[in-house]
Design a protein around this motif. Sequence first.
Motif, PDB file in Angstrom:
ATOM      1  N   UNK A  59       0.829  -1.207   0.000  1.00 12.34           N
ATOM      2  CA  UNK A  59       0.000   0.000   0.000  1.00 12.34           C
ATOM      3  C   UNK A  59       0.863   1.256   0.000  1.00 12.34           C
ATOM      4  N   UNK A  60       1.894   1.278   0.838  1.00 13.95           N
ATOM      5  CA  UNK A  60       2.789   2.431   0.873  1.00 13.95           C
ATOM      6  C   UNK A  60       3.489   2.637  -0.464  1.00 13.95           C
ATOM      7  N   UNK A  61       3.880   1.546  -1.076  1.00 14.74           N
ATOM      8  CA  UNK A  61       4.650   1.661  -2.314  1.00 14.74           C
ATOM      9  C   UNK A  61       3.793   2.008  -3.529  1.00 14.74           C
ATOM     10  N   UNK A  62       2.555   1.498  -3.564  1.00 13.80           N
ATOM     11  CA  UNK A  62       1.740   1.640  -4.774  1.00 13.80           C
ATOM     12  C   UNK A  62       0.445   2.414  -4.548  1.00 13.80           C
ATOM     13  N   UNK A  63       0.374   3.229  -3.490  1.00 12.77           N
ATOM     14  CA  UNK A  63      -0.877   3.920  -3.181  1.00 12.77           C
ATOM     15  C   UNK A  63      -1.324   4.852  -4.302  1.00 12.77           C
ATOM     16  N   UNK A  90      -6.657  -3.852  -4.367  1.00 18.78           N
ATOM     17  CA  UNK A  90      -6.966  -5.003  -3.528  1.00 18.78           C
ATOM     18  C   UNK A  90      -6.128  -5.028  -2.255  1.00 18.78           C
ATOM     19  N   UNK A  91      -4.832  -4.711  -2.359  1.00 16.91           N
ATOM     20  CA  UNK A  91      -4.005  -4.808  -1.151  1.00 16.91           C
ATOM     21  C   UNK A  91      -4.426  -3.769  -0.112  1.00 16.91           C
ATOM     22  N   UNK A  92      -4.949  -2.621  -0.551  1.00 14.64           N
ATOM     23  CA  UNK A  92      -5.442  -1.647   0.421  1.00 14.64           C
ATOM     24  C   UNK A  92      -6.733  -2.145   1.076  1.00 14.64           C
ATOM     25  N   UNK A  93      -7.552  -2.879   0.329  1.00 11.24           N
ATOM     26  CA  UNK A  93      -8.736  -3.511   0.924  1.00 11.24           C
ATOM     27  C   UNK A  93      -8.306  -4.452   2.047  1.00 11.24           C
ATOM     28  N   UNK A  94      -7.330  -5.310   1.759  1.00 12.48           N
ATOM     29  CA  UNK A  94      -6.908  -6.300   2.769  1.00 12.48           C
ATOM     30  C   UNK A  94      -6.230  -5.616   3.953  1.00 12.48           C
ATOM     31  N   UNK A  95      -5.476  -4.559   3.703  1.00 17.63           N
ATOM     32  CA  UNK A  95      -4.841  -3.855   4.826  1.00 17.63           C
ATOM     33  C   UNK A  95      -5.908  -3.264   5.748  1.00 17.63           C
ATOM     34  N   UNK A  96      -6.942  -2.691   5.166  1.00 12.52           N
ATOM     35  CA  UNK A  96      -8.000  -2.065   5.963  1.00 12.52           C
ATOM     36  C   UNK A  96      -8.781  -3.100   6.760  1.00 12.52           C
ATOM     37  N   UNK A  97      -9.254  -4.141   6.085  1.00 15.34           N
ATOM     38  CA  UNK A  97     -10.097  -5.130   6.754  1.00 15.34           C
ATOM     39  C   UNK A  97      -9.306  -5.980   7.746  1.00 15.34           C
ATOM     40  N   UNK A  98      -8.068  -6.329   7.388  1.00 17.40           N
ATOM     41  CA  UNK A  98      -7.279  -7.158   8.293  1.00 17.40           C
ATOM     42  C   UNK A  98      -6.797  -6.376   9.511  1.00 17.40           C
ATOM     43  N   UNK A  99      -6.705  -5.059   9.390  1.00 16.35           N
ATOM     44  CA  UNK A  99      -6.433  -4.241  10.575  1.00 16.35           C
ATOM     45  C   UNK A  99      -7.586  -4.354  11.568  1.00 16.35           C
TER      46      UNK A  99
END
Length: 246
Positions: free
Chosen positions: A63-67, A174-183
């Motif tokens: 997320x940090x790299x490809x936001x 997608x990776x931002x979705x998983x970062x948000x929900x998995x947090x």
Amino acid sequence: MLDLLASPWALVALFVLFAYTTEAMTGFGSIVIALSLSALVLPLDVLMPVLVPLNLVLSGYLTLRYHRLVDWRLLLTGILPMMAAGTLAGFLARPWLDQGVARPLFGALVVAFSVRELWRLRHAIAVAAHGPWWGRLWMLMAGLTHGLFASGGPLLVYALSGIRLDKGRFRATLVLVWFSLNSLLTLGFLINGDLRAQGDHLLALVPVVLVGIVLGETLHHRVDERRFRQVLFTVLLLAGVALLVR
């Protein structure tokens, strides 16, 4: 660390390496792959408090790299509201889901998704876009399976069928979705005590995830994605069948 070198955690480490290399390449799959394979040797309720926080390492880095590639409109007005609601419902339902039921139910989900994807890849079937309400329903169901099994990826990918995003934007969103929900799930595991109980295994597997990130970033631009997905879904199909019959 010594416990990780002994079965069954040594196998879990190998599954985690394969799973997190895959997500670094494609943007989804880390938990559903790791959970499908690892559930052959350990219970789901032991694995989830380890695999969900591990995903924050990978999804946070990507997320940090490809936001800058994230499709924010799709994320904020479509995916997150529906999936967050479903994830909350699934997480709250987990205590009432018997492990003897959870394992084959998860296996059936994995088998259905794998068969569908292998059929589509074999016959080069183009996927049509869902209508707006039908797509939102599938996103809600993806959130429900994410709350139950931390594996909303299969249904979310189906919900997004036909939406035209290039490989980079699709992965970043997608990776931002998983970062948000998995947090949110990690916070839940911390509150109910499951995270503290598995803290040693979690810390021991962090270096494995870091290796997976390096491998996945390298392979993202070098591996034929169609061939890789065929191998991946074949492995998932076998794992899902094993979960059903064991």
